[in-house]
Every structure is written in structure tokens, then in C-alpha cells.
Write a protein that holds these residues in place. Sequence first.
Motif, PDB file in Angstrom:
ATOM      1  N   HIS A 112       0.875  -1.180   0.000  1.00  0.00           N
ATOM      2  CA  HIS A 112       0.000   0.000   0.000  1.00  0.00           C
ATOM      3  C   HIS A 112       0.902   1.216   0.000  1.00  0.00           C
ATOM      4  N   ASP A 156       1.209   4.968   0.100  1.00  0.00           N
ATOM      5  CA  ASP A 156       0.841   6.372   0.294  1.00  0.00           C
ATOM      6  C   ASP A 156       1.959   7.194  -0.316  1.00  0.00           C
ATOM      7  N   ASP A 214      -8.094   1.929   1.457  1.00  0.00           N
ATOM      8  CA  ASP A 214      -7.762   2.712   2.653  1.00  0.00           C
ATOM      9  C   ASP A 214      -8.570   3.993   2.748  1.00  0.00           C
ATOM     10  N   TYR A 266      -6.473  -4.114   4.698  1.00  0.00           N
ATOM     11  CA  TYR A 266      -5.746  -4.590   3.512  1.00  0.00           C
ATOM     12  C   TYR A 266      -4.408  -5.225   3.872  1.00  0.00           C
ATOM     13  N   HIS A 305      -5.462  10.146  -0.586  1.00  0.00           N
ATOM     14  CA  HIS A 305      -6.133  10.320   0.719  1.00  0.00           C
ATOM     15  C   HIS A 305      -5.260  11.030   1.749  1.00  0.00           C
ATOM     16  N   ASP A 306      -3.961  10.747   1.787  1.00  0.00           N
ATOM     17  CA  ASP A 306      -3.153  11.439   2.796  1.00  0.00           C
ATOM     18  C   ASP A 306      -2.770  12.854   2.357  1.00  0.00           C
TER      19      ASP A 306
HETATM   20 ZN   LIG Z   1      -3.191   4.899   2.838  1.00  0.00          ZN
END
Ligand SMILES: [Zn+2]
Length: 885
Positions: free
Chosen positions: A13, A15, A125, A179, A331-332
Motif C-alpha cells: 500500500h 501512500d 484505505d 488490507y 487520501h493522505d
Molecule cells: Zn493509505
Amino acid sequence: MTARRIAIVPHTHWDREWYKSYQDFRLALVDLIDTLIPLLERDASYPHFMLDGQMAVVDDYLEVRPEAEERLRALAAAGRLSMGPWYILMDEFLASGETIVRNLQTGMLRGAAFGGTMDVGYLPDMFGHIAQMPQILRLAGFRDAVVWRGVPSEVTKNAFVWEAPDGSAVRAEYLPVGYGNGAALPDDAKALVTRIADHVQEVGDFLIGDLLCMNGSDHLMPQPGLGRVVAEANGLQDDYRFEITSLQDYLEGTTTDGLVRVRGELRSGFRANMLMGVTSNRVDVKRLGALAERELERRAEPLASLFQPAEAYPARQLELAWQEMVRNSAHDSICACSVDDVVDAVLHRYAEARAIGAGLADRAVKDFARSLAQPGPSVLNPSPRSRAGVVELVVPAEGPPPANVQVLSERTGLPGSMVLDANTVRTVLGMLQGPKISDDAWVQDIRIEEHEEGIDVTLSVGTEEKPNVPIAEAKQDLYTKLGARPDAVVRVAMDQPSTRRIVARTAEVPGYGWASFEAAALAHPVEVSEAGGSVVLGNGLVRVEVDAATGAFALDGVPGYGRIVDDGDLGDSYNYSPPQQDSTVEVPEAVAVRIDERGPVRARVRITGTYVWPDHVGGSSQARAGEHRVDVDTDVELRADDAVVRVTTTFVNPSGDHRVRVHLPLPEPARHSHAESAFTVVTRGLTAEGRADEFGLPTAPAQRFVTAGRLTVAHEGVCEYELVDIDADGARTVALTVLRSTGMLSRLGMAYRPFPAGPLTPVEGLQMRGRRVSLRYALALDCDDPYRLADDVLLPLETVSSLGGGSRPPTGCELAVHGAEVSALHRVGEVLEARVFNPTAQPAVVSFPGRTGWLVDLRGYPLEAFEGSFELRPFGIATARLRDG
Ligand SMILES: [Zn+2]
């Protein structure tokens, strides 16, 4: 009994930026893919890896290792590597619906270069999910979603049918523990079997078939020995059949038989953190994002599509702007639950995208002005709906102003001529770098005449920009003449008429159209009156009475609007959380009221409340400590013939660890709110599902408007709201969060969320100290069309001043569209494309009078042809490609 299949999907994942900067994380990303490529190439027992459902990881890697593109393509083509479908894993509530669609389209288009993307709506997420996501996925050709956060308690199995408001449904694979349920698997076969047996115990009640084992987590590397361990584990026992596979392959064997159906948005904190406080974290990011979206979606794209030739469409500049928007929607990134370097980068990307949008829009508006046949001021309507409104413009000051026009300022024409020596002339000319003197004064002509006594320079100045004024040539000519006659006397004549800046109401302007400006008669002029220390604004449609004691105002007799409520916040970037010893400041120490404009077209008052806010939350007692005196300005505006009250609340934030909200009373108690979300309006109740690890705080995001209890609030930028003051009849107030100020990325031991949601990193920027905070919103009672309200408030009519000489008639429209809201109007190649949605529960007839075309899906595949109009199901989204009319 047959063995249970354990479908292991290796993934990471990623980010892109978060508690470290993008470049920091990219160093690790390059290491990861550098390891992954040879691993996949040499080890057939490691058959597959999933690149997190987003193409950004591929592009970010290839920027560093362009030579690896063919190897990645070969692995993708062989089915060893799955990519996309998203460009980035966005936040669904904070980005606009259009940004979400562009993200998906960009990802699928980029993935096509690698043989196509994973056909799964992978949403691992995201902090909850929007109601229309199943429809978006279906329109892109997907049958499956994969989700974790936001899933409500009614879902008790690892899959459910997820329905959008229009009835479109996908099978949603639910990851009950996230996840990373198969992250960092043991390197030993026996230990692997034990680990899986324990996990089956843990999630056994959810399982309706195979176990999906997601082998990866945040920024984790692939596990090279996995193929061997899996083979050994299969040899050891008969309970489980381990298999390393892809998400697509796992989902192929599934059905929707017997699954519970869930309709609409997923915002429950029942089993996983919702992190609802990100909406009010770093409000500057959310507001700038919305401004950039508006420049691109509502100005640059439609104006360039309609008022410039198809072949001149600025596709590449728009693509660059959208790339910034899409990257920021991660998202972040947009949630700003990140370190300051990341938030700075996000703000910069938004500023770039906004500048591209504004620049392109302004060019299209100028081209429109040049195309008009008649000289003079005109009004351009960038919205699809026909509307009247109030505009500001500069007009020649001839005679006294008419009664229906309000003068803001006057500019007297400059004196006819002055005599200057050669040096002064050189200095003055040096300052004239182009035709623009000010925003509303342009050199339209420059003439130079030489005679025996000296040189005459005549500058004609007007309110319109005239193309190709030969200023550089004229300057050169004059310098040559001065060089030959250094003692010449120069007479400079400025031919500038007197002008005035006015505000006036225009008559109706067609949607995507224009009309020459004429000040309309005012049926309901605004008046300001002062009686007994109180100030009243009224226009016969709505009445605003300022309360000089509280700094709030009454709306049609209901008091308490605009009340500023400050309380403590010992939360973090993800969640609001009250300190143990909270205190609330809601009464100003002093209030000043100033009248800035008095009508008849527009009236404005500024209410300045001086408050004493604590400085921070301190010590083990968690009490608010220290103090600052702060002026909070509330500008209240009322316009002629308009029942809408426009408000801007502004202050420079002096404090940390606090939350500032503006309270707006509901004329009727409400049990529900109705808020704009991507491509629809969602209805929410007074409570939210939570759990011991995360309090179910019923704050929620609204894109541009929220309605409750007869009150509609349209606001600039995604806004957090909460229905409060709840009694037996419902909520009495809607609170809008103006600012939430915390100094921690994540925190431990918070009252509302005891366990961390990210690193426990202090981040000073999250306090927003010293920053100017501003929230613009508008209030309307009994509003029957909140989309219209949002356009009227946020997408104003534009004015141009034309010199004439073109061929465009004084009024007209480039494209008529009726029966639906327009999400996008842009060009794909040279073809005009409109994306529309029906926000109502009734079927709509969407018409493009005089146009024919094709409906297409989100991949651009044709669905059906139409002539003039087509039917759109309740809450449906449609994309129409139009032949130029
Ligand atoms: Zn994330």
C-alpha cells in the motif's frame, strides 16, 4: 471436507506522501520495484504482485528508471503484475465527483500503455466511501469493489452488494480487518499454517468461502521466499490450500448470491476508523482545492470549449492542471494528515492548477469579448442555467447615475495635456511596459506627431483591452525622435474619459450564454437602517438584523446566525477530541458594527467581534490555558431582488489546540441533513456508528451545500458540519467548522480515539497559528434548488467590456442543456463532451436542443445515440459526446 482456499495476494500500500515527503517515499518505492522486477522474472513460484491499484507508483518509478519500462510492460502483459485502475488512491469525500472520474480515466488511460488495468474498484484505505461509487465503477465497466473502512454493522460477511442511489450495484469484497491481514507472513511453513489458522479463527464468522489474504501493507516490500513457503505449507496439511494469486482471479470465483444489500455512502466507524475529522483538518487545503476545481471544471473547460475554436482547445495545459488535482486527491494528501512539507507541496500543486485554470478561463473570456459585434459591456454566464444576478463593472461616467445603479467609486479623467522635458518623457515611457495601466484602464492608441515647436504624444485610454496596440514601436519611434532633438518640448495628451465602478443587477442571461449589459430595474432594492443602535438590512424578501450585543444576526426574526463558538481540541489531524477540561468561548468581549455599502443594489455590514480565546491545551489537567484577544470579522451582504444572505467569516488564528465553529439556527428542528456529495445529495441522520476505539462523532462533509430544517447553507470548499442542539424534536442548529487546529499528525490516548491512526509526530502547521482563516457561505430559507444557490454564490456572472468589431450578436447561447446538473463540459480530442447527472428521484429528460450525439461510458465506449434529448434514470450519471452545432 474440502480444504479452504487461502488466496494470497502480494501487494504494497503506497501512500505517495504522508508522514514523509513524496521524494522520501519514492526512494523506497524505487527500491521496492527494483527488487520486485527481478523477483517476478526469476521466480515462477511468486506469480503475482499488485501495485496498489494506482498507476502513480508506476509513473513515479519510471521517472527514475525509464529504462525499466519494457520489463514492467512484459510483466504486466504476462499477468504477473496488476496496475491501476486508479491513478491515485483518492479521498472520496474531499475531492469533487469530477476529480474522482478524471482520476479513474487517467489511471485507465495510462494503464492501457501496459496492456490494461485491473478491472476492480480497489478502495483499500479510503476514509469512507461515497454513495455514487458503485455507479461510477459500473460506468467504468467494473463489477467488483474492494473496501475496508466505513462498512456498517449490518454487513457481517466478507462481501455485500453495494448499491448507488440509481440502483447500480457492485459486489463489494469487504476486508474486515483491512488490507494488511496477510502482511509479513512467516518465512516458515508451519508458522504460516498456524498464523492462518489463528486468522481464520479471528474472521471465521465473516467468511463465506475462500480467505482473501492481503500480503502487504503500508510501504512494505515483497517477500521473496513466499512461493517456497506456500508450497511447503501445502505439503504439510489438508485444511488449507494456499495459493499466490491476483485480486482479479480471487474475485472471479465469487457470486452475489445471498449477500446483504447496502445502499448509499459508507461512513460507519463500527469496525475500522472513519477518521471523520480530516474534513476540518487544514481547512486551507480543502478551500484551495475547491477553488482550483471550480476554475477548471466550471470556468476553464466550459469557456474554452464554447468560446474558442475546437482546434485551439488547450488540452495539454488542462491535462497538466488535472494531473496536479489528481495527485492531490490522494487520501493522505488532500486529508493533510501529513507533515508540513507534504501540506506545502499539496498547496503548491493546487495553486498551480488554479493558476492554469484561471489563466485559460480568462483567455477564453477575452476571446469572447473580441468576438462581439457591438462595443460596450456584456455579461457572460459560465453556468448552464439561465440566471440574473448582480455584477460589478466599470462604465463611462456620463451624467448622474440612474437610480437602479450603485456607484462604488469614481475615476475622473486625467487632465488634457502636460508639457514634459525629454528626460521625464523617457522615465514615463520606461514605466509603460504594455497596454495595461490598471485592471480597468488600457492604452488603446498611441499617436506621435512631430512639428517645429516640439513633439506631441497622444495616449487614448479606455476600459477595454485592445489587441495589437503598437506601444513598443511608438516608444522606439519617440526615442529616435528625442535622440535627434534632445531639447525638444514634448506635449503629452491623455485622452481618458471619466469612469465609475458600479454594481447593478442584470436581466436574465442564458445558460452558457451572454447578453449585453443593461442595469435592470430593482423590484426589491436593499435598504440599510439604523435604529436604537441596531443595524437592519432588508429588501422585502429577507431581513437581517445585527445584534450588537452578541455579534450574531437575526434572519427573518430568528436570532443567532453567525454565532462564533470556540472550544478546545486535543485531537489530531484525523479526529476531533475534546480535552478533559474543556471550555467554550462564545460571547465576544466587544462588538463593532460598520456599514460598508448601503444599497440599493448591494448592502454590506461588517460585524467585528473581539473574543478572548485560550492559547493552547496544557498539562496533565488538559485545561485550556493562556489567552489571546482576536477580532473575528463577519461580513454580511444582501442584494436587491435576492433572498440569499451572503456571509464571510475571517480571522487570523492566534491559538492552537482548538476548534472554531459558526452556529446557524434551523428555523425548524431537523432529524436529517441533506448534503451535496459527488453526483448526488445524501441524507444523514443525527448519529453516526462508532465503537470504543473511535467515537461515532456525527460530523460529516458537504461538497458545496447542506440543507436541514428549512435552512440551506452553500459554502466555499468542502465543509465539515454537524447538527447540534438536539432535543426531543430534533436538532436546532447546524454548526459549520471554520477551523480545527491541532499540532499532532496522530496522538495516543485521545478521548474520542484512544489508539493512534498514524505516527505520533508533532506537526506545527496543523495548528494554523498566524494564518488568515476565512469561510465564505450563504444562507437561504426554503431553498428549492441548492445547486442553483451554489452556482449563484460560487460561480458569479462575468463581465467583459468589448470594443466590438466581431460577428457575435448582442445576446445568445452556445449550448443549451436542460433537465440535469452538469458536472463537466470539455473537449475530448476535438469532440465536445458533457457529463450530467440527475439529482432527483424522478426520471429526467436531459435535452441538448439542436444537438445530436452519443452517450458513452467512462471509458469512452459508445452506449447509444441520441437526437436532441435522452432519458436519465433517477440519480443517474451520463456522459454525452455532442456534435458541434
Ligand atoms: Zn493509505
